[in-house]
Write a protein that holds these residues in place. Structure first.
Motif, short mmCIF file in Angstrom:
data_model
loop_
_atom_site.label_atom_id
_atom_site.label_comp_id
_atom_site.label_asym_id
_atom_site.label_seq_id
_atom_site.Cartn_x
_atom_site.Cartn_y
_atom_site.Cartn_z
N LEU A 52 32.04 16.05 -18.40
CA LEU A 52 32.09 17.16 -19.36
C LEU A 52 30.70 17.54 -19.85
O LEU A 52 30.32 18.71 -19.83
N SER A 53 29.93 16.55 -20.29
CA SER A 53 28.59 16.84 -20.82
C SER A 53 27.68 17.40 -19.73
O SER A 53 26.87 18.30 -19.99
N GLN A 54 27.83 16.89 -18.51
CA GLN A 54 27.01 17.38 -17.39
C GLN A 54 27.26 18.87 -17.14
O GLN A 54 26.33 19.66 -16.98
N ARG A 55 28.53 19.24 -17.13
CA ARG A 55 28.87 20.64 -16.86
C ARG A 55 28.46 21.55 -18.02
O ARG A 55 27.95 22.66 -17.81
N LEU A 56 28.69 21.09 -19.23
CA LEU A 56 28.31 21.91 -20.39
C LEU A 56 26.80 22.15 -20.44
O LEU A 56 26.35 23.27 -20.67
N LEU A 57 26.03 21.09 -20.19
CA LEU A 57 24.57 21.24 -20.22
C LEU A 57 24.08 22.11 -19.08
O LEU A 57 23.13 22.89 -19.23
N GLY A 58 24.73 21.98 -17.93
CA GLY A 58 24.35 22.84 -16.80
C GLY A 58 24.57 24.31 -17.10
O GLY A 58 23.68 25.14 -16.90
N LEU A 59 25.75 24.64 -17.64
CA LEU A 59 26.04 26.02 -18.00
C LEU A 59 25.09 26.52 -19.08
O LEU A 59 24.60 27.66 -19.04
N MET A 60 24.81 25.65 -20.03
CA MET A 60 23.95 26.04 -21.16
C MET A 60 22.54 26.37 -20.70
O MET A 60 21.95 27.39 -21.09
N THR A 61 21.98 25.51 -19.85
CA THR A 61 20.59 25.73 -19.44
C THR A 61 20.45 26.90 -18.46
O THR A 61 19.46 27.64 -18.52
N VAL A 62 21.42 27.08 -17.59
CA VAL A 62 21.37 28.26 -16.71
C VAL A 62 21.42 29.53 -17.55
O VAL A 62 20.65 30.48 -17.34
N GLY A 63 22.32 29.55 -18.54
CA GLY A 63 22.40 30.71 -19.42
C GLY A 63 21.12 30.91 -20.21
O GLY A 63 20.67 32.06 -20.40
N GLY A 64 20.51 29.82 -20.67
CA GLY A 64 19.27 29.92 -21.43
C GLY A 64 18.13 30.49 -20.61
O GLY A 64 17.37 31.35 -21.08
N VAL A 65 18.00 30.05 -19.37
CA VAL A 65 16.92 30.53 -18.51
C VAL A 65 17.10 32.02 -18.19
O VAL A 65 16.17 32.82 -18.32
N PHE A 66 18.31 32.40 -17.78
CA PHE A 66 18.56 33.81 -17.47
C PHE A 66 18.46 34.68 -18.72
O PHE A 66 17.97 35.81 -18.66
N GLY A 67 18.93 34.14 -19.86
CA GLY A 67 18.84 34.91 -21.09
C GLY A 67 17.40 35.17 -21.50
O GLY A 67 17.05 36.28 -21.93
N ALA A 68 16.54 34.16 -21.38
CA ALA A 68 15.14 34.32 -21.74
C ALA A 68 14.44 35.35 -20.87
O ALA A 68 13.50 36.03 -21.30
N ILE A 69 14.89 35.47 -19.61
CA ILE A 69 14.24 36.41 -18.69
C ILE A 69 14.81 37.82 -18.81
O ILE A 69 14.06 38.80 -18.91
N PHE A 70 16.13 37.94 -18.82
CA PHE A 70 16.76 39.24 -18.65
C PHE A 70 17.42 39.82 -19.89
O PHE A 70 17.72 41.01 -19.91
N VAL A 71 17.66 39.01 -20.92
CA VAL A 71 18.45 39.48 -22.06
C VAL A 71 17.62 39.64 -23.33
O VAL A 71 17.68 40.68 -23.99
N LEU A 72 16.86 38.63 -23.68
CA LEU A 72 16.15 38.64 -24.96
C LEU A 72 15.02 39.66 -24.96
O LEU A 72 14.08 39.58 -24.16
N ARG A 73 15.10 40.60 -25.86
CA ARG A 73 14.04 41.58 -25.97
C ARG A 73 12.85 41.06 -26.77
O ARG A 73 11.73 41.54 -26.61
N ASP A 74 13.12 40.07 -27.63
CA ASP A 74 12.04 39.55 -28.46
C ASP A 74 11.47 38.24 -27.93
O ASP A 74 10.76 37.53 -28.64
#
Length: 444
Positions: A338-360
């Motif tokens: 469970l923790s492995q999958r949650l952290l995997g989803l979280m970090t993939v989302g964080g990396v893509f969010g920092a590149i493509f989503v966050l304007r600031d």
């Protein structure tokens, strides 16, 4: 509330150290058996350190006794536990050949230097148990340095602490930390190098020496840690290009980043040191071999006649998730999965969010995320190509090869969190994963 804010970093560091040490100690107590991830060979190196283990060397009596007495689930028990028996290496994995000879003695020597006092003070009867407890110190150091890197990327201390504690509870991180393996030091190496680059860019004329030293050190711990060297080198390159474009576009703009010559000099120095360390030690193991290893089962399994093109293509992008594939040996059961999958989803989302989503997103955060995404995409194929060209081998890439990338993934993710609701949600998930894992270990 103001007091909590002013003491956020000290409290966060304390939580990370206590969390890492306690979790590792609980795992060591709950799982005395050997890990199937070559721990017999690593234990042999620990006993022999600081001496170099040469290719073709067989494991010693101390290491074989540890396996005979502790057991190994993936290997038939062919030797009884005894304090006086003389064991035959042929009864153990790989015919008793020490396949850890490809590693430098750095990790083993440092671990042994710390384990011997622990063994003496606590009265432990096994160097292996003491060495495994040292893994808690390696893990604590990695978490603290990752926190410092996350802060430089703009993360809130408590959010970063929650994600880091959750990361420590994943099988990908916890098993190496609680067993004898150079993978235990990968988190600290990766976090320290990332932090050093973020620290260097504030004063590139005076701080250039630390990233150079750390680039050599992380590869000396394990050659595959070169992945984080590629990440930071790519970041330095991208930062220099972006800063130079801004200088030319806005003649009056004040750009405080490193000058192109400073960036080029650091990239060149890190590359020479890291590649020199990796290639040089591979060459050394070849010329210093004490016996032919071509008939060793591991060598026969991995040697190939032609470049593994299909497997290389299939491994594109697997390290985008820095928590990729914890492996079949999961001592944490469903909690670990469970923790492995949650952290995997979280970090993939964080990396893509920092590149493509966050304007600031700051320039530093976005470029770090881009560098991590590029290496996450190409890293595993790079390893396969290097393995074939240097040794003529091809192996499926396990997730532990990406351990040095985890601090960057977690730091970027923590820094990409925006808003009170998201921060509380991520903190709750992070602390919840750690607490659930602690409860599972206590009940084991």
């Amino acid at each position: 509330m103001h007091l909590l804010r002013t003491r956020a970093m000290p409290l966060s560091i304390l939580m990370l150290v206590l969390g890492a040490v306690s979790m590792t100690a609980l795992h060591v107590g709950a799982h005395p058996e050997l890990s199937p991830v070559d721990e017999l060979q690593h234990i042999d190196y620990l006993y022999k350190a600081p001496a170099v283990v040469h290719s073709g060397e067989t494991v010693g009596q101390d290491a074989m006794r540890e396996q005979a007495c502790r057991g190994l689930a993936t290997w038939p028990q062919t030797a009884a536990c005894s304090t006086s028996a003389t064991y035959d290496p042929a009864d153990f994995q790989e015919g008793g050949n020490n396949t850890a000879a490809i590693y430098t003695p750095l990790y083993y020597s440092v671990t042994k230097a710390l384990a011997l006092p622990i063994k003496a003070v606590t009265g432990l009867d096994s160097l292996v148990t003491a060495g495994r407890l040292v893994g808690g110190l390696w893990l604590a150091g990695g978490l603290v340095m990752a926190l410092l890197a996350a802060r430089r990327l703009g993360a809130h201390p408590y959010v970063a602490t929650a994600v880091l504690l959750a990361a420590a509870s994943t099988p990908a991180v916890l098993l190496p930390a609680a067993t004898i393996t150079p993978d235990a030091a990968a988190l600290l190496g990766g976090a320290a190098l990332l932090w050093s680059i973020l620290w260097w860019q504030d004063s590139p004329g005076r701080r250039w020496w630390l990233p150079m030293v750390l680039a050599a050190a992380v590869v000396a711990l394990k050659a595959l840690n070169i992945l984080i060297v590629v990440v930071v080198a790519l970041y330095v390159l991208l930062r220099a290009v972006v800063d130079q474009v801004q200088r030319r576009r806005d003649a009056g703009a004040v750009v405080t980043g490193p000058r192109p010559a400073q960036a080029a000099g650091l990239i060149g120095a890190m590359s020479v040191l890291a590649l020199g360390m990796a290639i040089g030690y591979i060459a050394y193991t070849g010329v210093s071999a004490v016996a032919d290893t071509s008939a060793v089962a591991m060598t026969e399994r991995t040697t190939v006649d032609s470049f593994p093109l299909r497997a290389t293509v299939e491994h594109l992008g697997v390290f985008v998730n820095v928590f990729f594939d914890a492996g079949s040996w999961n001592t944490m059961d469903f909690v670990g999965a469970l923790s492995q999958r949650l952290l995997g989803l979280m970090t993939v989302g964080g990396v893509f969010g920092a590149i493509f989503v966050l304007r600031d997103a700051s320039r530093t955060l976005r470029l770090t995320a881009i560098s991590l995404l590029v290496v996450g995409t190409l890293g595993a194929p790079m390893i396969m190509a290097f393995s074939y060209l240097s040794q003529g081998i091809a192996v499926p890439i396990p997730g532990r090869y990406a351990l040095s990338l985890i601090p960057a993934g977690v730091a970027v993710t923590a820094a990409a969190i925006r808003g009170r609701t998201a921060s509380w949600a991520i903190a709750a998930i992070g602390f919840g994963c750690w607490a659930l894992s602690m409860a599972f270990l206590i009940d084991s």
